[in-house]
Enzyme design. Sequence first.
Site, PDB file in Angstrom:
ATOM      1  N   THR A 225       0.655  -1.097  -0.212  1.00 52.52           N
ATOM      2  CA  THR A 225       0.080  -0.039  -0.126  1.00 52.52           C
ATOM      3  C   THR A 225       0.972   1.191  -0.064  1.00 52.52           C
ATOM      4  OG1 THR A 225      -1.726  -1.039   1.264  1.00 52.52           O
ATOM      5  CG2 THR A 225      -1.787   1.155   1.533  1.00 52.52           C
TER       6      THR A 225
ATOM      7  N   ARG B  51     -14.272  -6.758  -0.343  1.00 53.97           N
ATOM      8  CA  ARG B  51     -13.576  -6.306   0.868  1.00 53.97           C
ATOM      9  C   ARG B  51     -13.289  -4.705   0.787  1.00 53.97           C
ATOM     10  NH1 ARG B  51      -8.293  -4.670   2.497  1.00 53.97           N
ATOM     11  NH2 ARG B  51      -7.738  -5.398   4.538  1.00 53.97           N
ATOM     12  N   VAL B  52     -13.160  -4.072   1.721  1.00 55.27           N
ATOM     13  CA  VAL B  52     -12.504  -2.718   1.835  1.00 55.27           C
ATOM     14  C   VAL B  52     -11.940  -2.671   3.119  1.00 55.27           C
ATOM     15  CG1 VAL B  52     -13.176  -0.291   2.025  1.00 55.27           C
ATOM     16  CG2 VAL B  52     -14.593  -1.858   0.482  1.00 55.27           C
ATOM     17  N   GLY B  53     -10.703  -2.224   2.897  1.00 56.78           N
ATOM     18  CA  GLY B  53      -9.760  -1.950   4.350  1.00 56.78           C
ATOM     19  C   GLY B  53      -9.808  -0.549   4.953  1.00 56.78           C
ATOM     20  N   ASP B  54      -8.809  -0.140   5.491  1.00 50.95           N
ATOM     21  CA  ASP B  54      -8.797   0.919   6.271  1.00 50.95           C
ATOM     22  C   ASP B  54      -8.399   2.336   5.187  1.00 50.95           C
ATOM     23  OD1 ASP B  54      -6.354  -0.357   6.076  1.00 50.95           O
ATOM     24  OD2 ASP B  54      -5.450   1.655   6.696  1.00 50.95           O
TER      25      ASP B  54
ATOM     26  N   THR C 231      -0.767   1.882   6.989  1.00 46.10           N
ATOM     27  CA  THR C 231      -0.430   0.843   6.143  1.00 46.10           C
ATOM     28  C   THR C 231      -0.566  -0.360   7.011  1.00 46.10           C
ATOM     29  OG1 THR C 231       0.764  -0.460   4.729  1.00 46.10           O
ATOM     30  CG2 THR C 231       1.821   1.215   5.998  1.00 46.10           C
ATOM     31  N   GLY C 232      -1.122  -1.511   6.393  1.00 48.34           N
ATOM     32  CA  GLY C 232      -0.862  -2.817   7.490  1.00 48.34           C
ATOM     33  C   GLY C 232      -2.227  -3.612   7.422  1.00 48.34           C
TER      34      GLY C 232
ATOM     35  N   GLY D 282      -5.458  -4.102   7.640  1.00 51.91           N
ATOM     36  CA  GLY D 282      -6.762  -2.999   7.359  1.00 51.91           C
ATOM     37  C   GLY D 282      -7.818  -3.467   8.529  1.00 51.91           C
TER      38      GLY D 282
HETATM   39  N1  ASP Z   1      -3.969  -1.587   4.971  1.00 51.09           N
HETATM   40  C1  ASP Z   1      -4.203  -2.061   3.608  1.00 51.09           C
HETATM   41  C2  ASP Z   1      -5.612  -2.688   3.569  1.00 51.09           C
HETATM   42  O1  ASP Z   1      -6.110  -3.677   4.587  1.00 51.09           O
HETATM   43  C3  ASP Z   1      -3.068  -3.068   3.065  1.00 51.09           C
HETATM   44  C4  ASP Z   1      -1.710  -2.624   3.308  1.00 51.09           C
HETATM   45  O2  ASP Z   1      -1.496  -1.640   3.973  1.00 51.09           O
HETATM   46  O3  ASP Z   1      -0.840  -3.417   2.791  1.00 51.09           O
HETATM   47  O4  ASP Z   1      -6.223  -2.830   2.626  1.00 51.09           O
END
Ligand code: ASP
Length: 318
Positions: A179, A207-210, A230-231, A233
Amino acid sequence: MGIALAIHGGAWNVPDTELADHRDGVARALRHAWGLLHGGASAVDTVTAAVRALEDDPLFNAGTGSHLNRLGKVELDASIMSGDLLEAGAVAAVERIRNPVDLARAILEDSDHVLLVGKGARRFAREQGIQECRSRDLLVGRARETYLRIRAGETDLIATEFAPGSDPDATHGDEHMGTVGAVARDANGCIVAATSTGGTLDKYPGRVGDSPLIGSGTYADSRYGGASCTGWGEGIMRVVMAKAAIDRIAGGLTSDEAASSALGDLGRIRGHGGMIMVDKAGVPCAAFNTPRMARGLACARDGLRVGVDETMETLPPS
Ligand code: ASP
């Protein structure tokens, strides 16, 4: 209080073989965006340019080079927030957009809304003349190959480093988390943050993340600072990590302290990730609890610095 810029190319277990590429990728984007900011560009133009450069680099999991979902499709999420008037734009689960950050910015500037998803987001993109592309243009060899290997039964390739209870020091093979994000403070004191992603590897369709969620993946308030996360989500959303960090600056912590404290919230639910911040004093910083995080920081006092593991290296003047 000066101009400052922080960018990231994702917090994850970057393999040794990709260290140099990740370092070079963030160094290129940092130099480009810092050149603009230094030349008088606004924070919103600077972060848009930085995120676009990282989206266009197939090494990172955003725009071109994004992960495929379980059905083999690329669904993209992005957001941008401008901290003077707390204006924001975001897009989630959108297909066939080469630079989702442009679409998020158009939503910020030219719509009455903050978040558009799926087909409606694409319709708005068309109305705005935002460049569409074929899905296959976003698929570069590696993400596509990983998808085919998972479908063929190599399920251990699916990222586990963000899952509760996983070991951040473990090696998870070929997974690719990258990300991207940027935060800048311009000469007028405006702080803007943006984040863009293809999401997690083998994610469920829809699916939707942060990353597109204001407060979770992205937040900016020019009175205090801006953050891009990032990380994992699913965890970052539950601790509303970007806003949590900014609130701690408002409460008197330094940006370094605020970032570590917000990451501590993620750690409490056994999550892993990272964040970049720029505060109102023009101090850029990064923090992560994953093995590595590709990142670049720039300000007048410390010059341009990049790093993927713990150490940061100063870039020579170009
Ligand atoms: N935070 C992102 C998500 O969960 C993934 C990432 O940061 O690598 O979609």
